[in-house]
Scaffold this motif. Sequence first.
Motif, PDB file in Angstrom:
ATOM      1  N   ASP A  78       0.863  -1.182   0.000  1.00 59.30           N
ATOM      2  CA  ASP A  78       0.000   0.000   0.000  1.00 59.30           C
ATOM      3  C   ASP A  78       0.901   1.233   0.000  1.00 59.30           C
ATOM      4  N   PRO A  79       1.050   1.925  -1.127  1.00 58.21           N
ATOM      5  CA  PRO A  79       1.970   3.057  -1.201  1.00 58.21           C
ATOM      6  C   PRO A  79       1.459   4.310  -0.509  1.00 58.21           C
ATOM      7  N   THR A  80       0.206   4.281  -0.038  1.00 57.13           N
ATOM      8  CA  THR A  80      -0.382   5.487   0.558  1.00 57.13           C
ATOM      9  C   THR A  80      -0.197   5.562   2.073  1.00 57.13           C
ATOM     10  N   SER A 104       7.999   6.896  20.008  1.00 57.66           N
ATOM     11  CA  SER A 104       7.228   7.740  19.096  1.00 57.66           C
ATOM     12  C   SER A 104       6.789   6.933  17.875  1.00 57.66           C
ATOM     13  N   ILE A 105       5.480   6.923  17.613  1.00 60.93           N
ATOM     14  CA  ILE A 105       4.919   6.186  16.473  1.00 60.93           C
ATOM     15  C   ILE A 105       3.926   7.091  15.755  1.00 60.93           C
ATOM     16  N   ALA A 106       4.098   7.217  14.430  1.00 57.93           N
ATOM     17  CA  ALA A 106       3.160   8.003  13.627  1.00 57.93           C
ATOM     18  C   ALA A 106       2.672   7.167  12.452  1.00 57.93           C
ATOM     19  N   LEU A 107       1.485   7.491  11.981  1.00 56.14           N
ATOM     20  CA  LEU A 107       0.948   6.886  10.763  1.00 56.14           C
ATOM     21  C   LEU A 107       0.751   7.985   9.728  1.00 56.14           C
ATOM     22  N   GLU A 108       1.382   7.783   8.583  1.00 50.22           N
ATOM     23  CA  GLU A 108       1.287   8.739   7.478  1.00 50.22           C
ATOM     24  C   GLU A 108       0.370   8.167   6.406  1.00 50.22           C
ATOM     25  N   HIS A 109      -0.538   9.006   5.883  1.00 46.32           N
ATOM     26  CA  HIS A 109      -1.440   8.596   4.807  1.00 46.32           C
ATOM     27  C   HIS A 109      -1.384   9.642   3.707  1.00 46.32           C
ATOM     28  N   LYS A 110      -0.957   9.232   2.531  1.00 43.68           N
ATOM     29  CA  LYS A 110      -0.824  10.132   1.380  1.00 43.68           C
ATOM     30  C   LYS A 110       0.000  11.366   1.725  1.00 43.68           C
ATOM     31  N   GLY A 111       1.109  11.132   2.432  1.00 41.19           N
ATOM     32  CA  GLY A 111       2.043  12.199   2.747  1.00 41.19           C
ATOM     33  C   GLY A 111       1.689  13.049   3.945  1.00 41.19           C
ATOM     34  N   GLU A 112       0.566  12.744   4.604  1.00 44.32           N
ATOM     35  CA  GLU A 112       0.132  13.516   5.772  1.00 44.32           C
ATOM     36  C   GLU A 112       0.078  12.613   7.002  1.00 44.32           C
TER      37      GLU A 112
END
Length: 262
Positions: A78-80, A104-112
């Motif tokens: 999933d590239p997004t 620290s954990i983040a989730l990025e979706h479509k560059g955001e």
Amino acid sequence: MQGSANLNLMIKAARKAGRALVKDFREVENLQVSTKGAGDFVTKADREAERIIKEELRGARPTYGWLGEETGEAAGEDPTRRWIVDPLDGTTNFLHGLPHWAVSIALEHKGEVVAGVVFDAAKDEMFVAEKGMGAFMNDQRLRVSGRRHMIEAIFATGIPFAGRTALPATLQDLARLMPVCAGVRRWGSAALDLAYVAAGRYDGYWERGIQSWDMAAGLILVKEAGGFVSAVREGQDIFGSGSVIAGNAELFQPLCKVLREG
């Protein structure tokens, strides 16, 4: 806070890694007689924490991409979507037995960045945020501070060390900012600096020469708590520039003005 399945997964992974790190942290004091030995031990603790997080997150979401401080970048089917992880932000504090470090954990979706978790395991403070859902610490809603005057404000930063190239610019920042504010703090964890802005403990934060995994989760915490974030140079991308300014609604622009004078 009633979070999404992804946010709950992130919280679970952060807690699991945090428990392992707390156990290792208790051993650090016994290793201070040998700097090399302590450093090697902390490196192993750091890598083990990232292994735990990666196993939890990629086990549940195998198609998502990955960017971790220790294991680097891996594309997903999933590239997004991409996880951005720092398993131990504040490694030097950890090494010296200072209880100020975080997962620290983040989730990025479509560059955001759309979700973030910063877990201060030593103090059992779990900071979480999800796009459009607000920011929370241990289920308490967070809001940035309401201070309006620079002279009353406390700001945080990271001061470059070991020959890092951002030192001259940071010293110039300090020379301009310190005369017009109530103080500057350097506590050694960018993730917690941003979490503290979200919680109203700091009125703002800036840093140059910073990695995306250090700040990704913290950025959404600040935004969802009513604050603002930007790169140090106006118009630049935060991750691309490796710099960030964060602040409350009243002092963000004045802080930017001072830092951009150089």
